[in-house]
Design a protein around this motif. Structure first.
Motif: not given
Ligand code: DC
Length: 236
Positions: A9-10, A125-127, A140-143, A145-151
């Motif tokens: 998630a970015i 992104g369900q799979t 919200v969409v992928f809480p 997610a294994e990697l979250k990046i905030f740019m």
């Protein structure tokens, strides 16, 4: 661990280079790239084309039309990019225009629009095996997610980037106009009531003010590898 099950998630402010990094990561790791901002832009374009923007304000009728708005992404072999289609028509260039920029954050603040698009994004992104960029992907969409990046990046860098992007697409505007638009959109995106742009606690900040495209990709690929390692440990 197979990168095909990884979700990245970015999120971040306007013109911080989220989509550039997301596309590069998708190529480097063999993931699908989904540009969630393009979906809000497509809804904004639909509103403009159907006279649902009156004196700069979005008509409430838009909420009743969401069922008529089909959004999909199609690979374009000419430029090797994924083009956004709105009801079967390629709108990739139109959704980046200044008139869409001027209204898209208002459209994105409408809760019904968000609910509709979040559902579509979660389905896409369900799979897993996906990198998605936007404002609410990690929150919200992928809480999970294994990697979250905030740019993030300095405002002057972001203004110059957006100005160049618009010029390359043939849209003329002044730096001052771009600055006003970026500030306006950041303000709306961070202060709206429904799923505002936030940095979640588990997101890693990437400030790319003085990073090259290759440098930011290197950093993010390393983070993705670490995320895959810890996924592998957890599934043991
Ligand atoms: O990333 P972008 O500039 O193409 O996004 C266009 C607008 O859509 C932006 O003003 C914020 C909004 N947006 C959003 O609210 N949530 C998302 N997941 C993606 C974009």
């Amino acid at each position: 661990m197979n990168p095909k099950s990884l979700t990245i998630a970015i999120d971040g402010y306007s013109s911080t280079g989220k989509s550039t990094l997301a596309k590069d990561l998708a190529v480097a790791l063999g993931l699908n790239y989904i540009d969630s901002g393009a979906m809000y832009r497509a809804v904004a374009l639909y509103a403009l084309e159907n006279n649902l923007v009156i004196n700069g304000k979005v008509s409430p009728v838009l909420k009743d039309k969401l069922g008529e708005i089909q959004i999909s992404f199609h690979f374009n072999p000419e430029n090797k990019k994924s083009d956004t289609q709105l009801n079967g028509k390629n709108v990739e260039d139109q959704i980046r225009s200044a008139r869409v920029n001027a209204i898209v954050s208002e459209v994105a603040a409408i809760p019904e629009v968000r609910r509709h698009l979040v559902r579509l994004q979660q389905k896409m992104g369900q799979t897993g095996g996906v990198v998605m960029d936007g404002r609410d992907i990690g929150s919200v969409v992928f809480p999970s997610a294994e990697l979250k990046i905030f740019m993030t990046a300095d405002e002057s860098v972001r203004i110059k980037r957006r100005w160049n992007e618009l010029r390359e697409k043939g849209f003329e505007s002044t730096l001052e106009e771009v600055r006003e638009n970026i500030q306006h959109r950041d303000h709306l995106d961070t202060t709206r009531e429904d799923s505002p742009l936030i940095k979640t606690e588990d997101a890693i900040i990437l400030d790319n003010s003085s990073l090259s495209r290759e440098e930011q990709l290197d950093i993010a690929v390393n983070w993705a590898k670490k995320a895959m390692k810890s996924m592998a440990l957890q599934t043991r």
